[in-house]
Design an enzyme around this catalytic site. Sequence first.
Site, mmCIF file in Angstrom:
data_model
loop_
_atom_site.group_PDB
_atom_site.id
_atom_site.type_symbol
_atom_site.label_atom_id
_atom_site.label_comp_id
_atom_site.label_asym_id
_atom_site.label_seq_id
_atom_site.Cartn_x
_atom_site.Cartn_y
_atom_site.Cartn_z
ATOM 1 N N SER A 243 -32.417 18.144 87.601
ATOM 2 C CA SER A 243 -31.604 18.413 86.279
ATOM 3 C C SER A 243 -30.291 18.332 86.297
ATOM 4 O O SER A 243 -29.634 17.610 87.228
ATOM 5 C CB SER A 243 -32.280 19.894 85.728
ATOM 6 N N ASN A 244 -29.550 18.885 85.395
ATOM 7 C CA ASN A 244 -27.900 18.694 85.036
ATOM 8 C C ASN A 244 -27.718 20.031 84.572
ATOM 9 O O ASN A 244 -28.456 21.110 84.331
ATOM 10 C CB ASN A 244 -27.674 17.709 84.351
ATOM 11 N N ARG A 245 -26.395 20.153 84.348
ATOM 12 C CA ARG A 245 -25.594 21.409 83.877
ATOM 13 C C ARG A 245 -25.522 21.753 82.473
ATOM 14 O O ARG A 245 -24.887 22.529 81.891
ATOM 15 C CB ARG A 245 -24.178 21.517 84.537
#
Length: 408
Positions: free
Chosen positions: A211-213
């Site tokens: 995923s990402n932030r």
Amino acid sequence: MSAQSPKPFIVLGVSGGIAAYKAIEVCRQLVDAGCHVAPILTENATKFVAPLTFTALASEPAQTKLYDGSAAIPHTRLGQSASVIVVAPATAHLIARMAAGLADDLLTATLLATRATVIVAPAMHTEMWEQPSVQDNLATLRSRGVTVVEPEVGRLAGGDEGAGRLADPGVIVAAVLDEVAAPRATDLAGTKVLVSSGGTREPIDPVRFLSNRSSGKQGHAIAAAAAERGAEVVLVTTMPQTAPHGVEVEAVDTAAQMNEAMARHARVADVVVMAAAVADFRPSQAASSKVKRELGTPEIVLEPTEDILCGLVKARTKGQIIVGFAAETDDVLANAAAKLDRKGCDLLVVNDVSAPAVGFDHDTNAVHILERGGGVVEVPLTSKRAVAESVLDMVVRHLGEDEGKKSS
Ligand code: CTP
């Protein structure tokens, strides 16, 4: 604010929760911004913070009682003078009293004796925040035109984490100042707005994902602002727990799910805002059972995900306005201009995520909004809500231009 114009009269209501100490900062920032601030503390608020602190910082003495002998009817003066009443923090009990229309202390009586805009910034423990009774009361307040500054997800008084922490004082102050500067517009009434938000999660196995932030906050702010401006809003999000109320929410996890949901809802949307941070790659094969450590380091083969925004642009319906987002770290404007061209959307909102207090997980943002055809509008560091309003201002302009073309 100009020296000639009267100062906006802000009643700052403080109810009794641990976050009451943050209302001191709200008070100070409002005074610094040129507002006349009249604080009202509930009796329980005085157990957390002293009225004297507010008296020292505000424009007039803090008041706590409906009957203190000095003025016969203090609530009507405060209610009638106010341009905005902001309650920060608003406890579950205060919200319930507002929803029920009670007037059993100075703050609730003032909230009834007013025609001013009312803003509430709730703060409470996650369990309380998630109670249907609390959410129903908030829905009632929203339906009566009260603006809710959503609480944050974060560390709470007991040391635990969750939704319910009071919004940052800067965000609450920005909501008040927005209201003072520009009374609420309903320029999106009759418009269907589709927004995506959050980072997608691409499974590696049943317990792990890539995923990402992204926190989803900017997309949520756009959805909330569009709803308040009168639009019918659908939010497709990987962060449904913190989704604003008053919008239809579809929860998704992966890029493929988001792609399907966005394509489906876009068929009837007038405006599509692709604020989500979509993973560019996913594991080409997710393991069906947990990958075990003792089997050694696994090799994960990735494959590209679908470019949702490009697909939406290809399937664009007549007159539909499509907004893309870009998070960049270098050559921000040049990269953004190239991306706008490549993606083919009408507007591209770009932020430099390497700058302080910008982008991922912050409550603030600083962006440039690029228009097809070369226009650029800069929005310097401000709340994500204020960025949302600027994006929607541009959307409204483009919708208007399109109407103009149709009628000419
Ligand atoms: N986007 C999308 N589908 C993807 C990747 C991105 O719809 N698979 C959308 C994002 O929601 C955003 C825009 O495309 O509105 C730009 O996203 P960004 O990640 O900046 O662009 P990329 O095309 O992935 O380019 P790069 O990561 O190489 O900068």
